[in-house]
Design a protein around this motif. Sequence first.
Motif, PDB file in Angstrom:
ATOM      1  N   ALA A  52       0.839  -1.206   0.000  1.00 48.61           N
ATOM      2  CA  ALA A  52       0.000   0.000   0.000  1.00 48.61           C
ATOM      3  C   ALA A  52       0.872   1.254   0.000  1.00 48.61           C
ATOM      4  CB  ALA A  52      -0.935  -0.007   1.207  1.00 48.61           C
ATOM      5  N   ARG A  53       1.941   1.256   0.782  1.00 45.49           N
ATOM      6  CA  ARG A  53       2.852   2.404   0.846  1.00 45.49           C
ATOM      7  C   ARG A  53       3.474   2.672  -0.529  1.00 45.49           C
ATOM      8  NH1 ARG A  53       6.119   4.525   5.119  1.00 45.49           N
ATOM      9  NH2 ARG A  53       5.518   2.798   6.480  1.00 45.49           N
ATOM     10  N   LEU A  54       3.797   1.601  -1.248  1.00 43.36           N
ATOM     11  CA  LEU A  54       4.486   1.737  -2.532  1.00 43.36           C
ATOM     12  C   LEU A  54       3.532   1.818  -3.725  1.00 43.36           C
ATOM     13  CD1 LEU A  54       7.322  -0.860  -1.844  1.00 43.36           C
ATOM     14  CD2 LEU A  54       7.491   1.640  -1.728  1.00 43.36           C
ATOM     15  N   SER A  55       2.248   1.784  -3.454  1.00 39.45           N
ATOM     16  CA  SER A  55       1.289   1.803  -4.567  1.00 39.45           C
ATOM     17  C   SER A  55       1.281   3.133  -5.306  1.00 39.45           C
ATOM     18  CB  SER A  55      -0.118   1.460  -4.063  1.00 39.45           C
ATOM     19  OG  SER A  55      -0.584   2.486  -3.198  1.00 39.45           O
ATOM     20  N   THR A  56       1.646   4.202  -4.641  1.00 33.89           N
ATOM     21  CA  THR A  56       1.754   5.516  -5.281  1.00 33.89           C
ATOM     22  C   THR A  56       3.117   6.091  -4.932  1.00 33.89           C
ATOM     23  OG1 THR A  56      -0.625   5.844  -5.034  1.00 33.89           O
ATOM     24  CG2 THR A  56       0.697   7.773  -5.560  1.00 33.89           C
ATOM     25  N   LEU A  57       4.037   5.996  -5.853  1.00 35.34           N
ATOM     26  CA  LEU A  57       5.383   6.520  -5.625  1.00 35.34           C
ATOM     27  C   LEU A  57       5.394   8.017  -5.920  1.00 35.34           C
ATOM     28  CD1 LEU A  57       7.387   3.625  -7.290  1.00 35.34           C
ATOM     29  CD2 LEU A  57       7.147   4.070  -4.845  1.00 35.34           C
ATOM     30  N   PRO A  58       6.245   8.778  -5.229  1.00 35.67           N
ATOM     31  CA  PRO A  58       6.272  10.231  -5.448  1.00 35.67           C
ATOM     32  C   PRO A  58       6.767  10.588  -6.851  1.00 35.67           C
ATOM     33  CG  PRO A  58       8.038   9.558  -3.956  1.00 35.67           C
ATOM     34  CD  PRO A  58       7.204   8.345  -4.216  1.00 35.67           C
ATOM     35  N   ALA A  59       6.275  11.712  -7.348  1.00 37.64           N
ATOM     36  CA  ALA A  59       6.665  12.193  -8.677  1.00 37.64           C
ATOM     37  C   ALA A  59       8.162  12.412  -8.775  1.00 37.64           C
ATOM     38  CB  ALA A  59       5.909  13.471  -9.017  1.00 37.64           C
ATOM     39  N   SER A  60       8.798  12.776  -7.664  1.00 37.51           N
ATOM     40  CA  SER A  60      10.254  12.987  -7.695  1.00 37.51           C
ATOM     41  C   SER A  60      10.983  11.722  -8.127  1.00 37.51           C
ATOM     42  CB  SER A  60      10.759  13.440  -6.322  1.00 37.51           C
ATOM     43  OG  SER A  60      10.467  12.453  -5.335  1.00 37.51           O
ATOM     44  N   LEU A  61      10.383  10.567  -7.874  1.00 35.00           N
ATOM     45  CA  LEU A  61      10.976   9.284  -8.273  1.00 35.00           C
ATOM     46  C   LEU A  61      10.492   8.869  -9.665  1.00 35.00           C
ATOM     47  CD1 LEU A  61      12.551   6.673  -7.648  1.00 35.00           C
ATOM     48  CD2 LEU A  61      10.589   5.904  -6.334  1.00 35.00           C
ATOM     49  N   THR A  62       9.198   8.936  -9.905  1.00 34.04           N
ATOM     50  CA  THR A  62       8.658   8.460 -11.181  1.00 34.04           C
ATOM     51  C   THR A  62       9.002   9.379 -12.342  1.00 34.04           C
ATOM     52  OG1 THR A  62       6.506   9.486 -10.746  1.00 34.04           O
ATOM     53  CG2 THR A  62       6.796   7.171 -10.083  1.00 34.04           C
ATOM     54  N   ASP A  63       9.228  10.667 -12.084  1.00 36.19           N
ATOM     55  CA  ASP A  63       9.659  11.567 -13.160  1.00 36.19           C
ATOM     56  C   ASP A  63      11.016  11.135 -13.710  1.00 36.19           C
ATOM     57  OD1 ASP A  63       7.367  13.070 -12.876  1.00 36.19           O
ATOM     58  OD2 ASP A  63       8.349  14.748 -11.859  1.00 36.19           O
ATOM     59  N   LYS A  64      11.825  10.520 -12.864  1.00 34.60           N
ATOM     60  CA  LYS A  64      13.160  10.068 -13.278  1.00 34.60           C
ATOM     61  C   LYS A  64      13.123   8.642 -13.830  1.00 34.60           C
ATOM     62  CE  LYS A  64      15.161  12.849  -9.626  1.00 34.60           C
ATOM     63  NZ  LYS A  64      15.617  12.767  -8.245  1.00 34.60           N
ATOM     64  N   LEU A  65      12.549   7.731 -13.064  1.00 37.90           N
ATOM     65  CA  LEU A  65      12.646   6.306 -13.393  1.00 37.90           C
ATOM     66  C   LEU A  65      11.415   5.750 -14.095  1.00 37.90           C
ATOM     67  CD1 LEU A  65      14.453   4.942 -10.200  1.00 37.90           C
ATOM     68  CD2 LEU A  65      15.444   5.783 -12.338  1.00 37.90           C
ATOM     69  N   GLY A  66      10.402   6.577 -14.291  1.00 37.16           N
ATOM     70  CA  GLY A  66       9.211   6.122 -14.998  1.00 37.16           C
ATOM     71  C   GLY A  66       8.175   5.538 -14.068  1.00 37.16           C
ATOM     72  N   ASP A  67       7.130   4.997 -14.672  1.00 37.38           N
ATOM     73  CA  ASP A  67       6.032   4.405 -13.908  1.00 37.38           C
ATOM     74  C   ASP A  67       6.447   3.019 -13.428  1.00 37.38           C
ATOM     75  OD1 ASP A  67       4.290   6.581 -14.105  1.00 37.38           O
ATOM     76  OD2 ASP A  67       3.644   5.944 -16.107  1.00 37.38           O
ATOM     77  N   ILE A  68       7.022   2.984 -12.261  1.00 38.06           N
ATOM     78  CA  ILE A  68       7.506   1.737 -11.663  1.00 38.06           C
ATOM     79  C   ILE A  68       6.312   0.945 -11.159  1.00 38.06           C
ATOM     80  CG2 ILE A  68       8.898   0.744  -9.813  1.00 38.06           C
ATOM     81  CD1 ILE A  68      10.561   3.388  -9.915  1.00 38.06           C
ATOM     82  N   MET A  69       6.267  -0.315 -11.520  1.00 37.44           N
ATOM     83  CA  MET A  69       5.232  -1.207 -11.002  1.00 37.44           C
ATOM     84  C   MET A  69       5.839  -2.020  -9.863  1.00 37.44           C
ATOM     85  SD  MET A  69       3.224  -2.462 -14.421  1.00 37.44           S
ATOM     86  CE  MET A  69       4.702  -2.958 -15.300  1.00 37.44           C
ATOM     87  N   VAL A  70       5.169  -2.014  -8.742  1.00 41.10           N
ATOM     88  CA  VAL A  70       5.647  -2.742  -7.568  1.00 41.10           C
ATOM     89  C   VAL A  70       4.655  -3.852  -7.256  1.00 41.10           C
ATOM     90  CG1 VAL A  70       6.316  -2.589  -5.136  1.00 41.10           C
ATOM     91  CG2 VAL A  70       6.692  -0.625  -6.658  1.00 41.10           C
ATOM     92  N   SER A  71       5.179  -5.051  -7.112  1.00 37.70           N
ATOM     93  CA  SER A  71       4.350  -6.195  -6.733  1.00 37.70           C
ATOM     94  C   SER A  71       5.103  -7.008  -5.695  1.00 37.70           C
ATOM     95  CB  SER A  71       4.019  -7.048  -7.962  1.00 37.70           C
ATOM     96  OG  SER A  71       5.211  -7.552  -8.533  1.00 37.70           O
ATOM     97  N   HIS A  72       4.403  -7.947  -5.092  1.00 34.15           N
ATOM     98  CA  HIS A  72       5.084  -8.798  -4.118  1.00 34.15           C
ATOM     99  C   HIS A  72       4.445 -10.171  -4.063  1.00 34.15           C
ATOM    100  CE1 HIS A  72       2.240  -8.950  -0.653  1.00 34.15           C
ATOM    101  NE2 HIS A  72       1.782  -7.847  -1.204  1.00 34.15           N
ATOM    102  N   LYS A  73       5.254 -11.123  -3.712  1.00 32.12           N
ATOM    103  CA  LYS A  73       4.801 -12.469  -3.375  1.00 32.12           C
ATOM    104  C   LYS A  73       5.382 -12.744  -1.998  1.00 32.12           C
ATOM    105  CE  LYS A  73       4.297 -14.365  -7.967  1.00 32.12           C
ATOM    106  NZ  LYS A  73       4.714 -15.340  -8.947  1.00 32.12           N
ATOM    107  N   GLY A  74       4.521 -12.825  -1.034  1.00 31.70           N
ATOM    108  CA  GLY A  74       4.995 -12.962   0.336  1.00 31.70           C
ATOM    109  C   GLY A  74       5.792 -11.726   0.712  1.00 31.70           C
ATOM    110  N   ASP A  75       6.968 -11.942   1.243  1.00 25.76           N
ATOM    111  CA  ASP A  75       7.832 -10.841   1.679  1.00 25.76           C
ATOM    112  C   ASP A  75       8.847 -10.420   0.619  1.00 25.76           C
ATOM    113  OD1 ASP A  75       6.510 -10.832   4.067  1.00 25.76           O
ATOM    114  OD2 ASP A  75       8.153 -11.656   5.261  1.00 25.76           O
ATOM    115  N   ARG A  76       8.690 -10.882  -0.621  1.00 22.50           N
ATOM    116  CA  ARG A  76       9.614 -10.542  -1.707  1.00 22.50           C
ATOM    117  C   ARG A  76       8.940  -9.570  -2.665  1.00 22.50           C
ATOM    118  NH1 ARG A  76      11.770 -13.832  -6.672  1.00 22.50           N
ATOM    119  NH2 ARG A  76      13.842 -12.929  -6.900  1.00 22.50           N
TER     120      ARG A  76
END
Length: 177
Positions: A52-76
């Motif tokens: 949930a915390r990583l579901s919306t990354l700040p523009a300061s990050l996505t403006d540089k690295l793009g629309d990062i998709m974050v997913s997880h399986k368990g704790d990975r």
Amino acid sequence: MGYDKLEKNLIDIIKEEQAKLGFFKEDIRLYYPLSSLNHFFAANDTADEMQARLSTLPASLTDKLGDIMVSHKGDRFCFHIPPQGTVYVHDNTAENEFIKELVNLVGRHGCTMNEILDLFHTYSENIITEEMDNGEFDRLIRFADNPEDTYYYCFKDEGYHIIYHRFLPEDYTDFDF
């Protein structure tokens, strides 16, 4: 602060990958354990809370690295970074000369631990080195006075070549080497 630490680490890993493999305009996936992400944010999130915390990354990050998709399986957790991220790192950040030289050195047949120590000393006279006897690594080396490189570098001499892995200080502590 946590997003800044995450951004720095993502960029550092992309730089290391580019030093090892060269630059390619490509998607990449970087994986983190939940514990590492919790260190970035000084949190104790569950996997779902971190997602949930990583579901919306700040523009300061996505403006540089793009629309990062974050997913997880368990704790990975998987950070899927689009080609914009690798291009940004290549075109807009200074090369990490130390990593580049380290990658080239350990990639050379016959590399010795003394050569690795010499390389560290060319970047700082103030390094910390410790012998390790945990079955995984033989030696820890880190810079004592470089705020840009706080990683712990662990080396294993496998007889015919030396391998390394670098850890964030908190992750190194978690492993309890």
